[in-house]
Motif scaffolding. Structure first.
Motif, mmCIF file in Angstrom:
data_model
loop_
_atom_site.group_PDB
_atom_site.id
_atom_site.type_symbol
_atom_site.label_atom_id
_atom_site.label_comp_id
_atom_site.label_asym_id
_atom_site.label_seq_id
_atom_site.Cartn_x
_atom_site.Cartn_y
_atom_site.Cartn_z
ATOM 1 N N THR A 38 -6.857 1.357 -4.217
ATOM 2 C CA THR A 38 -6.230 0.388 -3.323
ATOM 3 C C THR A 38 -4.920 0.916 -2.739
ATOM 4 O O THR A 38 -4.162 1.632 -3.381
ATOM 5 N N GLY A 39 -4.691 0.493 -1.510
ATOM 6 C CA GLY A 39 -3.452 0.877 -0.848
ATOM 7 C C GLY A 39 -2.236 0.285 -1.520
ATOM 8 O O GLY A 39 -1.202 0.944 -1.658
ATOM 9 N N SER A 43 1.080 3.051 -2.777
ATOM 10 C CA SER A 43 1.939 3.144 -1.606
ATOM 11 C C SER A 43 3.361 2.796 -1.998
ATOM 12 O O SER A 43 3.599 2.142 -3.015
ATOM 13 N N ARG A 73 1.619 7.255 1.298
ATOM 14 C CA ARG A 73 1.286 6.021 2.002
ATOM 15 C C ARG A 73 2.467 5.067 1.860
ATOM 16 O O ARG A 73 3.063 4.957 0.795
ATOM 17 N N GLN A 75 3.656 0.985 2.647
ATOM 18 C CA GLN A 75 3.334 -0.379 3.063
ATOM 19 C C GLN A 75 4.545 -0.921 3.801
ATOM 20 O O GLN A 75 5.647 -1.022 3.231
ATOM 21 N N ASP A 96 -2.090 2.459 10.243
ATOM 22 C CA ASP A 96 -3.336 1.712 10.066
ATOM 23 C C ASP A 96 -3.243 0.364 10.773
ATOM 24 O O ASP A 96 -2.188 -0.029 11.279
ATOM 25 N N TYR A 242 -0.074 -0.041 6.914
ATOM 26 C CA TYR A 242 0.207 1.180 6.168
ATOM 27 C C TYR A 242 0.503 2.313 7.137
ATOM 28 O O TYR A 242 -0.072 2.402 8.228
ATOM 29 N N LEU A 244 0.337 6.466 6.909
ATOM 30 C CA LEU A 244 -0.241 7.531 6.091
ATOM 31 C C LEU A 244 0.404 8.862 6.436
ATOM 32 O O LEU A 244 0.422 9.266 7.608
#
Length: 253
Positions: A38-39, A43, A73, A75, A96, A242, A244
């Protein structure tokens, strides 16, 4: 109506209910690593100010994730983290799509229309019923799922285990907020009110623990889920996306 909270305050609250297996503070930022599952668990939550200027903080974050073999990553909640978002973009981090953070009061939620089981830990059938982005869970998923204070795992079972439940969800109550994650309904059991039933069961459970409001996160492109949550009284509080960073370099093998 749900209790009003500041964007960063609400993000920090949500982060307490879905944690990385390793976490570290970088000033007001929160670095999280959870084996790539999971992000949110993998992150840096950009909710506040880092201890250095932004470009240096972005470099430090990239190094932290690279040392763990993870793609960096971030958030980025908005409004609030515009400056950090610009610094990440300047460093070449790609963006994203938006995720929506929805909130609602728990007042007036009905009772479940079908029996919903609640358990302190997920069994193997529950884990097979939770399809993260449509795929089976990796082994590290269980560690991430239980890494919270007293989570509960909801299931609607139309057949006994080991068959996976027709619907599952996870809930955690923190500071009066029910944070719901992992809502999944089997493709063959959709449009039967099962998602509404697990939400109702989690709402009743949360009210029994002093809960007054609910928070959940949903992809901005998930029209079906957005329609369901609108019927339950949810409104958009804010959004996040997000960023990346570069893929970690692989050692030749």
């Amino acid at each position: 109506m749900a209790e009003v909270r500041d964007v960063f305050e609400l993000e920090r609250l949500a982060a307490r209910t879905w944690r990385g297996l390793e976490q570290e503070r970088l000033g007001g930022w929160l670095l999280r690593a959870g084996g790539g599952f999971t992000g949110r668990a993998n992150s840096v939550l950009v909710a506040g100010n880092p201890p250095t200027e932004l470009a240096a903080a972005v470099t430090a974050v990239a190094g932290w994730y690279a040392a763990r073999g993870l793609r960096p990553r971030a958030q980025v909640p908005l409004p609030g983290a515009e400056a950090a978002d610009e610094a990440l973009a300047a460093a070449g981090w790609t963006r994203d799509d938006d995720n929506l953070v929805l909130t609602a009061s728990l007042d007036g939620w009905g009772e479940p229309s079908v029996p919903v089981e609640l358990a302190p830990e997920p069994d193997e059938a529950w884990l097979r019923g939770y399809r993260y982005r449509g795929t089976p869970l990796p082994p590290v998923a269980l560690q991430v799922l239980v890494a919270a204070d007293e989570p509960v795992f909801a299931a609607v079972r139309t057949a006994p285990a080991p068959a996976p439940p027709a619907a599952v969800a996870r809930g955690v109550v923190t500071d009066g907020w029910l944070v719901v994650t992992a809502v999944t309904v089997d493709e063959g059991a959709r449009r039967q009110g099962l998602a509404t039933a697990v939400m109702a069961a989690l709402g009743a459970w949360a009210r029994g623990r002093g809960g007054h409001s609910c928070l959940l996160q949903v992809a901005g492109t998930n029209a079906g889920a957005l329609a369901l949550y609108e019927r339950l009284g949810f409104t958009e509080h804010h959004r996040y996306h997000y960023r990346l960073g570069p893929e970690p370099e692989r050692s030749p093998g």
